[in-house]
Design a protein around this motif. Structure first.
Motif, PDB file in Angstrom:
ATOM      1  N   ASP A  25       0.864  -1.179   0.000  1.00 45.26           N
ATOM      2  CA  ASP A  25       0.000   0.000   0.000  1.00 45.26           C
ATOM      3  C   ASP A  25       0.899   1.227   0.000  1.00 45.26           C
ATOM      4  OD1 ASP A  25      -2.277  -1.563   0.232  1.00 45.26           O
ATOM      5  OD2 ASP A  25      -2.332  -1.431   2.427  1.00 45.26           O
ATOM      6  N   VAL A  26       0.510   2.225  -0.780  1.00 41.78           N
ATOM      7  CA  VAL A  26       1.304   3.460  -0.827  1.00 41.78           C
ATOM      8  C   VAL A  26       0.364   4.657  -0.759  1.00 41.78           C
ATOM      9  CG1 VAL A  26       3.030   4.819  -2.106  1.00 41.78           C
ATOM     10  CG2 VAL A  26       3.016   2.314  -2.317  1.00 41.78           C
ATOM     11  N   TRP A  27       0.710   5.613   0.096  1.00 36.84           N
ATOM     12  CA  TRP A  27      -0.011   6.874   0.179  1.00 36.84           C
ATOM     13  C   TRP A  27       0.936   8.005  -0.204  1.00 36.84           C
ATOM     14  CZ3 TRP A  27      -0.359   2.843   3.477  1.00 36.84           C
ATOM     15  CH2 TRP A  27      -1.633   2.362   3.828  1.00 36.84           C
ATOM     16  N   ALA A  28       0.403   9.016  -0.850  1.00 37.48           N
ATOM     17  CA  ALA A  28       1.246  10.161  -1.219  1.00 37.48           C
ATOM     18  C   ALA A  28       0.469  11.458  -1.049  1.00 37.48           C
ATOM     19  CB  ALA A  28       1.709  10.037  -2.667  1.00 37.48           C
ATOM     20  N   VAL A  29       1.163  12.507  -0.709  1.00 38.70           N
ATOM     21  CA  VAL A  29       0.590  13.847  -0.769  1.00 38.70           C
ATOM     22  C   VAL A  29       0.526  14.224  -2.252  1.00 38.70           C
ATOM     23  CG1 VAL A  29       1.000  16.277  -0.220  1.00 38.70           C
ATOM     24  CG2 VAL A  29       1.481  14.516   1.493  1.00 38.70           C
ATOM     25  N   PRO A  30      -0.619  14.662  -2.750  1.00 42.31           N
ATOM     26  CA  PRO A  30      -0.736  14.959  -4.190  1.00 42.31           C
ATOM     27  C   PRO A  30       0.259  16.025  -4.660  1.00 42.31           C
ATOM     28  CG  PRO A  30      -2.912  14.893  -3.169  1.00 42.31           C
ATOM     29  CD  PRO A  30      -1.908  14.849  -2.052  1.00 42.31           C
ATOM     30  N   GLU A  31       0.683  15.889  -5.899  1.00 39.38           N
ATOM     31  CA  GLU A  31       1.615  16.858  -6.475  1.00 39.38           C
ATOM     32  C   GLU A  31       1.023  18.262  -6.468  1.00 39.38           C
ATOM     33  OE1 GLU A  31       4.437  15.406  -9.631  1.00 39.38           O
ATOM     34  OE2 GLU A  31       2.640  14.330 -10.211  1.00 39.38           O
ATOM     35  N   GLY A  32       1.888  19.215  -6.194  1.00 37.24           N
ATOM     36  CA  GLY A  32       1.457  20.604  -6.175  1.00 37.24           C
ATOM     37  C   GLY A  32       1.079  21.096  -4.783  1.00 37.24           C
ATOM     38  N   THR A  33       0.988  20.178  -3.823  1.00 36.62           N
ATOM     39  CA  THR A  33       0.618  20.564  -2.455  1.00 36.62           C
ATOM     40  C   THR A  33       1.814  21.181  -1.733  1.00 36.62           C
ATOM     41  OG1 THR A  33      -0.823  18.616  -2.420  1.00 36.62           O
ATOM     42  CG2 THR A  33      -0.404  19.707  -0.298  1.00 36.62           C
ATOM     43  N   PRO A  34       1.632  22.292  -1.027  1.00 40.23           N
ATOM     44  CA  PRO A  34       2.706  22.783  -0.161  1.00 40.23           C
ATOM     45  C   PRO A  34       2.970  21.763   0.950  1.00 40.23           C
ATOM     46  CG  PRO A  34       0.999  24.461  -0.470  1.00 40.23           C
ATOM     47  CD  PRO A  34       0.460  23.183  -1.012  1.00 40.23           C
ATOM     48  N   ILE A  35       4.224  21.476   1.215  1.00 41.40           N
ATOM     49  CA  ILE A  35       4.580  20.489   2.251  1.00 41.40           C
ATOM     50  C   ILE A  35       5.596  21.114   3.200  1.00 41.40           C
ATOM     51  CG2 ILE A  35       3.991  18.358   1.017  1.00 41.40           C
ATOM     52  CD1 ILE A  35       6.885  18.209   0.021  1.00 41.40           C
ATOM     53  N   PHE A  36       5.654  20.536   4.395  1.00 40.71           N
ATOM     54  CA  PHE A  36       6.462  21.117   5.471  1.00 40.71           C
ATOM     55  C   PHE A  36       7.348  20.047   6.108  1.00 40.71           C
ATOM     56  CE2 PHE A  36       2.658  23.603   4.887  1.00 40.71           C
ATOM     57  CZ  PHE A  36       3.162  24.899   4.831  1.00 40.71           C
ATOM     58  N   PRO A  37       8.400  20.501   6.792  1.00 36.85           N
ATOM     59  CA  PRO A  37       9.321  19.546   7.409  1.00 36.85           C
ATOM     60  C   PRO A  37       8.630  18.613   8.396  1.00 36.85           C
ATOM     61  CG  PRO A  37      10.341  21.701   7.322  1.00 36.85           C
ATOM     62  CD  PRO A  37       8.910  21.877   6.909  1.00 36.85           C
ATOM     63  N   ASN A  38       9.161  17.404   8.467  1.00 43.42           N
ATOM     64  CA  ASN A  38       8.803  16.397   9.475  1.00 43.42           C
ATOM     65  C   ASN A  38       7.419  15.792   9.334  1.00 43.42           C
ATOM     66  OD1 ASN A  38      11.351  16.633  10.777  1.00 43.42           O
ATOM     67  ND2 ASN A  38      10.649  18.583  11.627  1.00 43.42           N
ATOM     68  N   GLU A  39       6.736  16.032   8.230  1.00 42.76           N
ATOM     69  CA  GLU A  39       5.466  15.339   8.030  1.00 42.76           C
ATOM     70  C   GLU A  39       5.631  14.334   6.899  1.00 42.76           C
ATOM     71  OE1 GLU A  39       2.906  18.695   7.432  1.00 42.76           O
ATOM     72  OE2 GLU A  39       3.270  18.807   5.292  1.00 42.76           O
ATOM     73  N   PRO A  40       4.980  13.168   7.033  1.00 42.88           N
ATOM     74  CA  PRO A  40       5.115  12.181   5.957  1.00 42.88           C
ATOM     75  C   PRO A  40       4.528  12.709   4.658  1.00 42.88           C
ATOM     76  CG  PRO A  40       3.696  11.341   7.736  1.00 42.88           C
ATOM     77  CD  PRO A  40       4.171  12.689   8.154  1.00 42.88           C
ATOM     78  N   VAL A  41       5.297  12.608   3.570  1.00 41.48           N
ATOM     79  CA  VAL A  41       4.753  12.983   2.259  1.00 41.48           C
ATOM     80  C   VAL A  41       4.488  11.745   1.416  1.00 41.48           C
ATOM     81  CG1 VAL A  41       5.746  15.310   2.300  1.00 41.48           C
ATOM     82  CG2 VAL A  41       7.059  13.441   1.286  1.00 41.48           C
ATOM     83  N   ILE A  42       5.147  10.645   1.780  1.00 41.17           N
ATOM     84  CA  ILE A  42       4.860   9.321   1.219  1.00 41.17           C
ATOM     85  C   ILE A  42       4.839   8.349   2.397  1.00 41.17           C
ATOM     86  CG2 ILE A  42       5.736   7.406  -0.217  1.00 41.17           C
ATOM     87  CD1 ILE A  42       5.257   9.616  -2.105  1.00 41.17           C
TER      88      ILE A  42
END
Lengths: 480, 480
Positions: free
Chosen positions: B94-111
Motif C-alpha cells: 500500500d502506498v499513500w502520497a501527498v498529491p503533487e502541487g501541495t505545499p509540504i512542510f518539514p517532518n510530516e510524511p509525504v509518502i
C-alpha cells in the motif's frame, strides 16, 4: 542504455534556427563551433573532462522519428521542406573532443564541431548537457578524493541526485574522478563500477535488539560484515555489539574485510574512540567507514584532527556538486566557411571575460621533458604546429608583456577526432582505463594548481597568430 | 517514457538487506516506512510536492528482468532462493502520497508505504530520488515565479541540468511550480508544457550584419519575432536594428507578440532604455525578455529598481536549484506488524532533529473556515480522526506549554492512497491541473510563510496520542 534517442531533448531555438537556416538557403553552409567553459567550479585550479562516451552514443543515434516529426508539424511553425529534411536527417559533422579524464582549463575548446550549420548548431543543447554534467561531477569527485589523501571514497548519493541520469552518469563521472566505487547498483551492471552496500538503520530496527540485528546479518554475510553502529549509541551500544559479533563463530576468524559504519555524530571523536575500542578487542584491521554530509573540506578537516576513517561514503555533496552545482560550459560559433575559406567569427560582450576566442583552433599542452609536468596550454590556429625542437615563447593574452620562453618540452594536441563526416572514428576506452589515465594526467599538474582555495592559475595562452587574429576582429566588430 | 524499468537504480544495500530478510524468515513481515524531509531548501517557509506521477510509473514497472538476475547472480552474494523470489517479484504494498502541487512542510510524511518489508524497503532509493528531485525544482521554481510578481517566467536550463532526466523532469517540476513554459522541446512533446525559443547569438553571427540576421529571421517567422539584441551592443545596435525590422513590411503591422531579448549586461539599465526606445518607436507592447543568470533574488532586486522586463528566462539557477541543490528527503521505518498489531518504531540520534516520528500516521491540514487560510498541520496516529465540530487544541511538540485552540475550521487529510496491495488506485491529474492546484493551495498560506528570508514557521504539530507514543518510545530506546 545502448540506444539513446534523445533527439528532442533540445532547446527549441535550435529548431527554429535550423528551419530558418534552411529557408535562408544556408543548409550547406559550413560552421565551426567550440564548447569551452569560463570558470572552474569551487574556484578550483582545473576541471576534468567527462561525458564523451555518452555524447558519442547520442550522436550515433541522432535521428527524428515519426513521433518527433508529427509533434513538430503540429506546431504549425516549420516549413514542409524542413520536416522532410528532418525525416532524412543524417549527422555528417566532424567532431573533436578532449579525451575523458583529461584535466581541462577555462577558455580552451574541449569540443569542436564543424559541418553544415543546421547540424552543428542543433546538437548544442546535448553537447553542453552531457559534458557539463559529467565534467562537473568528475571534477568534484576528484577534489573529494584528493582530500581523502589515499583513503578510499565511495559515491553514495543516488537518493539525492537530480533525476535518474543524475544518479547513473553521476556515479560514472565520480568513478572517473577517483572514487573507488558507488552504492548505485545499476552503475555496476552497466558500467562495471564496483558497488558496495550492507545495511540501513531500518535493518537494525527490524530486530528486537541491535545485537540480534548484527548477528542476523553476519549469519547471511559472514564475509561481508560492515555493521552500521549509530542507530542507538555508537560507543555504548554499536561498537560493543559489533565486537561481540566479530568475536562469535559466525564471522570467520581472520577474515577480511570487516568494518563498521558511522553515519551521524562527530566523526572525528567517534572514529578515534571506535578505533581504540576495535584495536583493544584485536580488530586492528576492521575498517571504519564514515558517511555523514561529507565533502572535501570536512574530510580535510577531520583528517587534520586525526579522524580514524578508512573509507568515506560521500552522498549529496558529491552527486550534486552541492557547493557549486553548475558547470558553465558554453557552445559558440567561431568560424564559417566562405568560398572554401575558413572565416573566423567573434562574439563581443560588455563583459570582457565573455568575449570568445575566434577561429578553427587547436589546443596544445606543453610538458617539461625533465619533470614530466605540464607547463601551459596554448591555443593556436588550426594551420599552426608547435615545433618541439625550438624554444617557444609564451605570452599572456591579456598582459602581453608577461612572457616566458620554454625549451626542452614536448607538445601534445588535446583535441582528438571522434567523428569524421558523421561517422564515429573513436572508441571510448574502458572506464577503468579512463580512470587511471585521469589520475596519471593529474599527476602532471603542479601541486600549486591543485590547491582547493586560491590555486595557482595554470596558463592558457594564445599563439601569436591567434592573438593577432583576435585583435583584428575586436577592432572590426566593436560598435563605436 | 511510458515504460520505465529502473529497477536496478537502487542502493546496493537495499538488495543485501532484502536477501537478508528473506534468509531470516522475515519475507512476509509487514513494515511501515515514511518519506519526509527536515528542512526547506533556501530556508524557505514551505516546499512543493512533485514527482508522484513518475513514482507511480516506476512502481507499476517494478520487476527484475533476466539481465538483472544474471548480474546479481554474478555477485556470488545472494541465495538461490532470493534470486527465484526476484524472478517472480510482484509489488504488493500500500502506498499513500501527498498529491503533487501541495505545499509540504518539514517532518510530516509525504509518502507512506506499508507492506512486506523486502518490498517496502527496496523502493527507498527511487522514492527518494524521484520525489527529492522534482520537489526541489518545483519549490525553487515557485520562489522565482513569486519574485517575478505576475510577470512570466520560462525555464531555460536544459544545457546546465544534471543529466538528461534532470532537464526533462526538471522542466516538468518547474511548470508545476509556476513557470509558464520551457525551452526544452521534449517536455512539450511528452508533457504538453508550452515551449518557446527563437535564436542564439550564433544566428546573428551567421549573417554579415545584425540587421540582415533580424531581417532573415523575420522573413521566416513574421509572427514569432523575438530578436536577441546583445550580440554587438544592445542600445547602439540591437534595439535600433530590431525597431528597423519591426517597421518593415515583413512583420505584420499590429501583430503580437513581438519581443526583444537581452542576455547580458545590466538588465535594469538596459531594459529601461530599451523600453523607452521601443515606446518612442511606437512598439509599446513589444515584450522585453531577460535571461542572464537570474534567480529570485536578482529578479526581486531589479524589479525594485524599475527594470522593464515582461518575461524572465531562468536557466541554471532554476534547473539545478543552484543556491541549494539538494532536497533532503529521507525514508524511515516507523512501524512493523507483530501478531496483527502495528508496533511503532523510532530512530534515535545524538542530533535531536534527526529523531523520527514513530508509527503509522495521518497528516491533517486545518483550514480556517472564514479566511480559507491554512492554520496548521497535525500528525495523528492512524486510528485518530479530527472532529471539525469540536474545538481542537494544538500544542508545540517541543515546547508543550505553547498551546492554541482552533475553532471554526475544516480538516483535510493530506495523504491519498495511490497503491492498494500493489495495484495503482490513483490517476495523476493532467499537468495543467496540478499546476493550478498548486497555485490555489499556495494561496491558502499566509504571506508571512512565503517570505524568502526568515519566513514564519508554519506549525506542524503532533496530536496528543502521537506525542505520548513518541515520548514512551524515547524513554524505552534511549541508551543509558
Amino acid at each position: 542504455m545502448d540506444k539513446m534517442n534523445l533527439t528532442m531533448l533540445t532547446d527549441f531555438y535550435e529548431l527554429t534556427m535550423a528551419n530558418g537556416y534552411l529557408q535562408n538557403g544556408l543548409k550547406d553552409k559550413i560552421a565551426y563551433f567550440d564548447m569551452f567553459f569560463r570558470k572552474v567550479p569551487d574556484n578550483g585550479g582545473f576541471a576534468i573532462m567527462a561525458g564523451v562516451e555518452q555524447l558519442i552514443q547520442y550522436l550515433k543515434n541522432l535521428s527524428f522519428d515519426d513521433e518527433d516529426i508529427e509533434y513538430l508539424q503540429s506546431k504549425k511553425l516549420f516549413s514542409e521542406e524542413f520536416l522532410l529534411y528532418l525525416k532524412d536527417f543524417k549527422f555528417s559533422c566532424d567532431v573533436w573532443a578532449v579525451p575523458e579524464g583529461t584535466p581541462i582549463f577555462p577558455n580552451e575548446p574541449v569540443i569542436t564541431v564543424s559541418g553544415p550549420v543546421i547540424e552543428a548548431q542543433f546538437i548544442e543543447t546535448m553537447v553542453l548537457l552531457t559534458i557539463n554534467h559529467q565534467s562537473l561531477i568528475a571534477t568534484k569527485s576528484n577534489r573529494i578524493v584528493r582530500a581523502a589523501q589515499g583513503r578510499d571514497v565511495m559515491e553514495f548519493g543516488s537518493r539525492r541526485a537530480q533525476g535518474y541520469d543524475g544518479a547513473i552518469y553521476g556515479a560514472r563521472a565520480a568513478y572517473i574522478g577517483g572514487c573507488v566505487g558507488t552504492a548505485c547498483t545499476i552503475a555496476e551492471r552497466d558500467f562495471d563500477i564496483p558497488v558496495i552496500g550492507t545495511m540501513a538503520h531500518s535493518w537494525i530496527q527490524m530486530f528486537s535488539t541491535e545485537l540480534e540485528a548484527f548477528r542476523a546479518y553476519a549469519m547471511v554475510y559472514p564475509e561481508n560484515c560492515t555493521f552500521l553502529v549509530d542507530t542507538y549509541n555508537v560507543l555504548k551500544s554499536g561498537i560493543p555489539n559489533a565486537i561481540k559479533v566479530f568475536n562469535e563463530e559466525i564471522v570467520p576468524r581472520g577474515f577480511r574485510p570487516k568494518g563498521i559504519r558511522i553515519d551521524s555524530g562527530d566523526i572525528t571523536y567517534l572514529s578515534k574512540e571506535a578505533r581504540r575500542m576495535l584495536d583493544e578487542a584485536g580488530f586492528q584491521d576492521c575498517r571504519i567507514v564514515a558517511s555523514n554530509s561529507l565533502d572535501e573540506f570536512i574530510i580535510r578537516d577531520i583528517l587534520m584532527q586525526g579522524a580514524q576513517v578508512d573509507l568515506f561514503g560521500v552522498g549529496e555533496r558529491l552527486i550534486t556538486s552541492k557547493s557549486e552545482p553548475v558547470f558553465g560550459g558554453v557552445y559558440k560559433l567561431v568560424a564559417v566557411e566562405k568560398n572554401g575559406e575558413i572565416v573566423p567569427k567573434i562574439k563581443l560582450s560588455e563583459n570582457v571575460g565573455k568575449i570568445t576566442n575566434p577561429g578553427f583552433k587547436n589546443t596544445w599542452r606543453l610538458f617539461d621533458k625533465e619533470t614530466g609536468k605540464a607547463i601551459a596550454d596554448v591555443l593556436t590556429t588550426n594551420e599552426e604546429t608547435i615545433d618541439e625542437n625550438k624554444p617557444y615563447e609564451l605570452f599572456d593574452p591579456e598582459y602581453t608583456w608577461k612572457r616566458k620562453t620554454v625549451t626542452n618540452f614536448y607538445a601534445k594536441r588535446l583535441l582528438t577526432k571522434i567523428f569524421d563526416k558523421g561517422t564515429c572514428v573513436y572508441e571510448s576506452p574502458k572506464l577503468k582505463v579512463i580512470k587511471s589515465y585521469c589520475k596519471e594526467q593529474i599527476d602532471t599538474l603542479w601541486d600549486e594548481v591543485k590547491r582547493f582555495e586560491n590555486p595557482h592559475k595554470y596558463y592558457v595562452d594564445l599563439s601569436k597568430p591567434l592573438w593577432e587574429m583576435k585583435e583584428r576582429l575586436l577592432q572590426e566588430y566593436s560598435v563605436k
